[in-house]
Design an enzyme around this catalytic site. Structure first.
Site, PDB file in Angstrom:
ATOM      1  N   CYS A  31     -36.348  14.943   3.982  1.00  0.00           N
ATOM      2  CA  CYS A  31     -34.969  15.404   4.100  1.00  0.00           C
ATOM      3  C   CYS A  31     -34.825  16.824   3.557  1.00  0.00           C
ATOM      4  CB  CYS A  31     -34.035  14.467   3.333  1.00  0.00           C
ATOM      5  SG  CYS A  31     -32.309  15.009   3.324  1.00  0.00           S
ATOM      6  N   HIS A  46     -35.431   1.839   5.555  1.00  0.00           N
ATOM      7  CA  HIS A  46     -35.949   3.170   5.864  1.00  0.00           C
ATOM      8  C   HIS A  46     -36.642   3.700   4.616  1.00  0.00           C
ATOM      9  CE1 HIS A  46     -35.871   7.228   7.750  1.00  0.00           C
ATOM     10  NE2 HIS A  46     -35.796   7.618   6.481  1.00  0.00           N
TER      11      HIS A  46
END
Length: 306
Positions: free
Chosen positions: A237, A204
């Site tokens: 994030c 990822h």
């Protein structure tokens, strides 16, 4: 190099930092268009607290709106056994149990230290199995932490070899901040492949420092069987200062060329990306999507203008 499976993470990691919400019907439409294009796997939502990550608030509604066949290709982010229980009750069968390798980020992201997340994983595995599903071990900040800096690979390997994480079908190595370089990615993927229980490795990546595609290719060459990307490089994030968008799904596909990816497929994905980013008011970070709108008409991958 064998083309890896792409998992599109637009509807989870891609939406986390957006200021605008997508209703359930729109998310269902995106899921179905991605699957119709041939994208083999999707990450569609999260059990994160909706007050902390508002774009994920309707994840359970989205799960409930999809068919079992569709859900078989969809993954849901979870961080506790209770998350697995709730998502399974809505119909989910693929669970990505995620926590951070670094304690500082795990406290910021999930509200507990890493050991507490590891200790709870056996219950999460049991619940996933009871639901007839599968669960991944997802390690955020596998390379660097926004608070503590470089993460020791020994810590990653210790978690991967912890008996409490046995039962995970995959291990996800996340370059949460996009600060890794190809040499680091190759080394860690190789170390996990050679020194931990056999399971599929998922990479990822984020493209914060422009290494998203290079890192993805390095991960695949070292043994990763699945890689994550988001339409137009959307995402980041909310609990990781300095993180920007995911590696663009279009860029990964253009670099790896799986059999199902054709110029017509690219055109459909570029159209969806442009619609979605305009709706969200977000920039398009995909160089492939940009190139597809060029005037080099003799190149088969260029998308004709409307």
């Amino acid at each position: 190099m064998t083309a890896p499976l792409l998992r599109d993470v637009t509807l989870r990691d891609g939406l986390q930092l957006t200021g605008k919400m997508l209703d359930t019907e729109r998310k269902v439409d995106i899921v179905r268009r991605l699957l119709a294009a041939g994208v083999p796997a999707l990450e569609i939502g999260s059990m994160a607290r909706p007050d902390l990550v508002p774009p994920m608030a309707n994840s359970l509604d989205l799960i409930a709106a999809l068919t079992p066949d569709e859900l078989a290709k969809c993954w849901v982010w979870v961080a506790t056994p209770r998350h697995v229980e709730k998502a399974a009750a809505a119909g989910a069968r693929n669970f990505q149990y995620c926590f951070s390798v670094s304690d500082a980020h795990n406290r910021a992201n999930i509200g507990r230290d890493t050991e507490a997340s590891v200790a709870a994983m056996p219950d999460a595995i049991r619940l996933a199995r009871e639901a007839g599903g599968e669960i991944q071990l997802c390690l955020a900040t596998a390379f660097t932490c926004p608070f503590d800096g470089r993460v020791d690979p020994v810590r990653v390997l210790a978690i991967a070899n912890d008996p409490r994480t046995e039962g995970a079908v995959d291990i996800v190595l996340a370059d949460t901040l996009g600060q890794a370089h190809p040499g680091q990615v190759s080394a860690l993927v190789s170390a996990v492949r050679e020194g931990t229980p056999p399971r599929r490795i998922v990479f990822h990546g984020h493209d914060t420092w422009g290494m998203g595609v290079a890192n993805t290719l390095a991960a695949v060459a070292a043994g990763a069987g699945m890689v994550d990307g988001a339409l137009g490089g959307l995402g980041g994030c909310p609990f990781a200062p300095g993180a920007s968008g995911n590696t663009a799904a279009e860029d990964i596909l253009f670099a790896t060329r799986p059999d199902w990816f054709t110029p017509e497929t690219l055109a459909s994905l570029v159209g969806l990306t442009e619609e979605l980013l305009a709706e969200l008011g977000e920039p398009n970070r995909s160089r492939t999507a940009e190139g597809a709108r060029s005037k080099a008409a003799a190149f088969e991958w260029v998308v004709p203008g409307d």
